[in-house]
Write a protein that holds these residues in place. Structure first.
Motif, PDB file in Angstrom:
ATOM      1  N   TYR A 175     -21.984  31.891  38.628  1.00 32.17           N
ATOM      2  CA  TYR A 175     -22.860  32.692  37.690  1.00 32.17           C
ATOM      3  C   TYR A 175     -23.105  34.080  38.033  1.00 32.17           C
ATOM      4  N   SER A 176     -22.580  34.676  39.347  1.00 29.37           N
ATOM      5  CA  SER A 176     -22.600  36.028  39.950  1.00 29.37           C
ATOM      6  C   SER A 176     -21.254  36.567  40.123  1.00 29.37           C
ATOM      7  N   ASP A 177     -21.073  37.770  40.278  1.00 28.49           N
ATOM      8  CA  ASP A 177     -19.771  38.302  40.717  1.00 28.49           C
ATOM      9  C   ASP A 177     -19.529  37.845  42.122  1.00 28.49           C
ATOM     10  N   TYR A 178     -20.408  37.194  42.894  1.00 28.23           N
ATOM     11  CA  TYR A 178     -20.261  36.958  44.136  1.00 28.23           C
ATOM     12  C   TYR A 178     -20.130  35.449  44.316  1.00 28.23           C
ATOM     13  N   GLY A 179     -20.507  34.704  43.520  1.00 25.63           N
ATOM     14  CA  GLY A 179     -20.046  33.312  43.743  1.00 25.63           C
ATOM     15  C   GLY A 179     -21.029  32.395  42.917  1.00 25.63           C
ATOM     16  N   THR A 180     -21.101  31.143  43.465  1.00 23.67           N
ATOM     17  CA  THR A 180     -21.925  29.957  42.810  1.00 23.67           C
ATOM     18  C   THR A 180     -23.264  29.839  43.533  1.00 23.67           C
ATOM     19  N   GLN A 181     -24.340  29.054  43.111  1.00 22.64           N
ATOM     20  CA  GLN A 181     -25.242  28.768  43.739  1.00 22.64           C
ATOM     21  C   GLN A 181     -25.213  28.155  44.833  1.00 22.64           C
ATOM     22  N   ASN A 182     -25.915  28.430  46.092  1.00 26.27           N
ATOM     23  CA  ASN A 182     -25.593  27.991  47.504  1.00 26.27           C
ATOM     24  C   ASN A 182     -26.320  26.580  47.839  1.00 26.27           C
ATOM     25  N   VAL A 183     -26.144  25.927  46.782  1.00 30.16           N
ATOM     26  CA  VAL A 183     -26.804  24.421  46.896  1.00 30.16           C
ATOM     27  C   VAL A 183     -25.776  23.396  46.641  1.00 30.16           C
ATOM     28  N   LEU A 184     -25.185  22.552  47.583  1.00 25.81           N
ATOM     29  CA  LEU A 184     -24.349  21.477  47.409  1.00 25.81           C
ATOM     30  C   LEU A 184     -25.159  20.356  46.715  1.00 25.81           C
ATOM     31  N   TRP A 185     -24.655  19.689  45.608  1.00 24.53           N
ATOM     32  CA  TRP A 185     -25.082  18.198  45.248  1.00 24.53           C
ATOM     33  C   TRP A 185     -24.406  17.239  45.484  1.00 24.53           C
ATOM     34  N   ARG A 186     -24.782  16.009  45.700  1.00 28.84           N
ATOM     35  CA  ARG A 186     -24.103  15.002  45.919  1.00 28.84           C
ATOM     36  C   ARG A 186     -24.275  13.705  45.026  1.00 28.84           C
ATOM     37  N   ILE A 187     -23.375  13.127  44.468  1.00 29.52           N
ATOM     38  CA  ILE A 187     -23.588  11.783  43.820  1.00 29.52           C
ATOM     39  C   ILE A 187     -22.886  10.550  44.659  1.00 29.52           C
ATOM     40  N   ILE A 208     -14.731  26.117  47.826  1.00 24.04           N
ATOM     41  CA  ILE A 208     -14.968  24.908  48.483  1.00 24.04           C
ATOM     42  C   ILE A 208     -13.486  24.209  48.548  1.00 24.04           C
ATOM     43  N   LEU A 209     -13.024  23.816  49.781  1.00 30.45           N
ATOM     44  CA  LEU A 209     -11.774  23.238  49.932  1.00 30.45           C
ATOM     45  C   LEU A 209     -12.029  21.703  50.774  1.00 30.45           C
ATOM     46  N   PRO A 210     -11.539  21.086  50.331  1.00 32.73           N
ATOM     47  CA  PRO A 210     -11.707  19.461  50.931  1.00 32.73           C
ATOM     48  C   PRO A 210     -10.502  19.399  51.863  1.00 32.73           C
ATOM     49  N   ALA A 218     -14.463  22.265  53.708  1.00 29.55           N
ATOM     50  CA  ALA A 218     -14.636  23.593  54.009  1.00 29.55           C
ATOM     51  C   ALA A 218     -15.305  24.649  53.041  1.00 29.55           C
ATOM     52  N   VAL A 219     -16.347  25.142  53.344  1.00 32.11           N
ATOM     53  CA  VAL A 219     -17.139  25.865  52.373  1.00 32.11           C
ATOM     54  C   VAL A 219     -17.171  27.299  52.704  1.00 32.11           C
ATOM     55  N   VAL A 220     -16.847  28.047  51.864  1.00 34.86           N
ATOM     56  CA  VAL A 220     -16.839  29.689  52.029  1.00 34.86           C
ATOM     57  C   VAL A 220     -18.195  30.371  51.375  1.00 34.86           C
ATOM     58  N   THR A 221     -19.068  30.637  51.958  1.00 36.74           N
ATOM     59  CA  THR A 221     -20.532  31.328  51.513  1.00 36.74           C
ATOM     60  C   THR A 221     -20.240  32.782  51.587  1.00 36.74           C
ATOM     61  N   SER A 222     -21.139  33.396  50.793  1.00 37.94           N
ATOM     62  CA  SER A 222     -21.152  35.027  50.981  1.00 37.94           C
ATOM     63  C   SER A 222     -22.640  35.625  50.632  1.00 37.94           C
ATOM     64  N   SER A 226     -21.023  40.271  53.574  1.00 43.66           N
ATOM     65  CA  SER A 226     -20.348  39.372  54.545  1.00 43.66           C
ATOM     66  C   SER A 226     -19.933  37.999  54.074  1.00 43.66           C
ATOM     67  N   GLU A 227     -19.232  37.406  54.509  1.00 38.72           N
ATOM     68  CA  GLU A 227     -18.628  36.170  54.097  1.00 38.72           C
ATOM     69  C   GLU A 227     -18.612  35.152  55.244  1.00 38.72           C
ATOM     70  N   PHE A 228     -18.797  33.891  54.953  1.00 32.67           N
ATOM     71  CA  PHE A 228     -18.930  32.965  56.072  1.00 32.67           C
ATOM     72  C   PHE A 228     -18.183  31.684  55.959  1.00 32.67           C
ATOM     73  N   VAL A 229     -17.788  30.680  56.882  1.00 32.71           N
ATOM     74  CA  VAL A 229     -17.127  29.570  56.766  1.00 32.71           C
ATOM     75  C   VAL A 229     -18.002  28.492  57.682  1.00 32.71           C
ATOM     76  N   GLN A 230     -18.047  27.270  56.842  1.00 30.29           N
ATOM     77  CA  GLN A 230     -18.637  26.173  57.694  1.00 30.29           C
ATOM     78  C   GLN A 230     -17.517  24.824  57.068  1.00 30.29           C
TER      79      GLN A 230
END
Length: 316
Positions: A175-187, A208-210, A218-222, A226-230
């Motif tokens: 939705y943004s030039d920087y990426g997607t909403q920073n919430v992960l949902w799970r089914i 997002i990289l499984p 692996a999730v890259v956030t920003s 800055s950018e971050f990896v967890q």
């Protein structure tokens, strides 16, 4: 000296007076004895009264302590002194007819949260159909994504199917030039739930990289700086440290560089070329900032999730 004269000299005391004095002394002792017993009784009463008063005061103190509010943790919702806001599908269904593209876009994405209610899910699917051909590409793509989830087709490339049978995704994709909403949902087990929310400054999900075996993610956030990896172990619910900052600190210590830390946790550093070397090892290139961004170091980073081992090598 005669006896009478002696009595006169010492106060004219005779036998009768002495005998009277003896009787008088005995009565005095009796009175003193009675007087002492009365004092003992009075003291005993005072002791009982004091003990009772102390017990009553202790009881009252305990009651007051028990009446004190026990607060373990205050959430933002608690401090609003209002019931938490519950999801209301009707509000978003009405927004679809608002004619406001921004409201429509938000409503289309939020209607995914109707998943757990069969009736609400079916109604949302019906109402989303016209938006699949919207003139707005962003609205049309969101409607297609929401429809894919609500219909349980699960064909979208934005859905990440994990080894434990769960499906992870984020809403408001790009939705943004920087990426997607920073919430992960799970089914999982046919139930939708918010799974993980990244804290500031991780304002967007960029990638997002499984892992190859689909056990790790692996999730890259920003932010906009800055950018971050967890790495997340979805099944066990564990998560790695933030890897870009960890690499920056490790490399800075090795090279004796000025490794400042900002209060907003921005580090002006970036990862690139993320790749899984195996099911447990993530590798990426890093551009790391030091000395208030006056120094930029390019490094190669590998991280073994299970062993929590990081290696940082300079790139020449």
């Amino acid at each position: 000296m005669r006896r009478e004269e002696l009595y006169w000299e010492i106060g004219q005391i005779d036998d009768a007076l002495i005998e009277a004095a003896e009787h008088s002394g005995a009565k005095g002792r009796v009175r003193r004895s009675r007087f002492s017993k009365r004092w003992i009784a009075l003291v005993a009463c005072l002791i009982v009264y004091s003990s009772t008063a102390t017990a009553l005061l202790a009881t009252e103190y305990t009651k007051n302590k028990a009446a004190e509010p026990y607060i373990r943790y205050l959430t933002a919702a608690d401090m609003e002194l209002a019931p938490p806001v519950k999801y209301e599908a009707d509000k978003f269904l009405q927004a679809l007819a608002s004619g406001n593209d921004e409201h429509v876009y938000i409503a289309v994405n939020r209607l995914v949260e109707s998943f757990n209610d069969p009736q609400a899910r079916e109604l949302a699917l019906q109402k989303l159909q016209p938006f699949l051909t919207s003139d707005s590409a962003k609205i049309a793509e969101s409607a297609a994504f929401a429809t894919d989830i609500l219909s349980k087709s699960y064909q979208s490339p934005y859905l990440y199917k994990m080894a434990d049978g769960s499906i992870l995704f984020a809403l408001f994709n790009n939705y943004s030039d920087y990426g997607t909403q920073n919430v992960l949902w799970r089914i999982k087990d046919d139930v939708l739930e918010p799974y993980f929310s990244f804290a500031a400054p991780s304002m967007y999900i960029k990638e997002i990289l499984p892992s190859p075996d689909r056990k790790l993610l692996a999730v890259v956030t920003s932010s906009n700086k800055s950018e971050f990896v967890q790495i997340l172990d979805v099944e066990k619910g564990t998560i790695s440290p933030e890897l870009v900052e960890s690499a920056r600190i490790r490399h800075g210590a090795q090279r004796k560089l000025d490794t400042w830390t900002r209060s907003d946790h921005e580090n002006y550093s970036y990862p690139s070329q993320l790749v899984w070397k195996d099911n447990d090892t993530l590798a990426f290139e890093g551009s790391l900032a030091y000395d208030d961004t006056a120094v930029i170091e390019n490094v190669s980073v590998t991280y073994r999730f299970k062993d929590k081992v990081m290696e940082v090598q300079p790139v020449k």
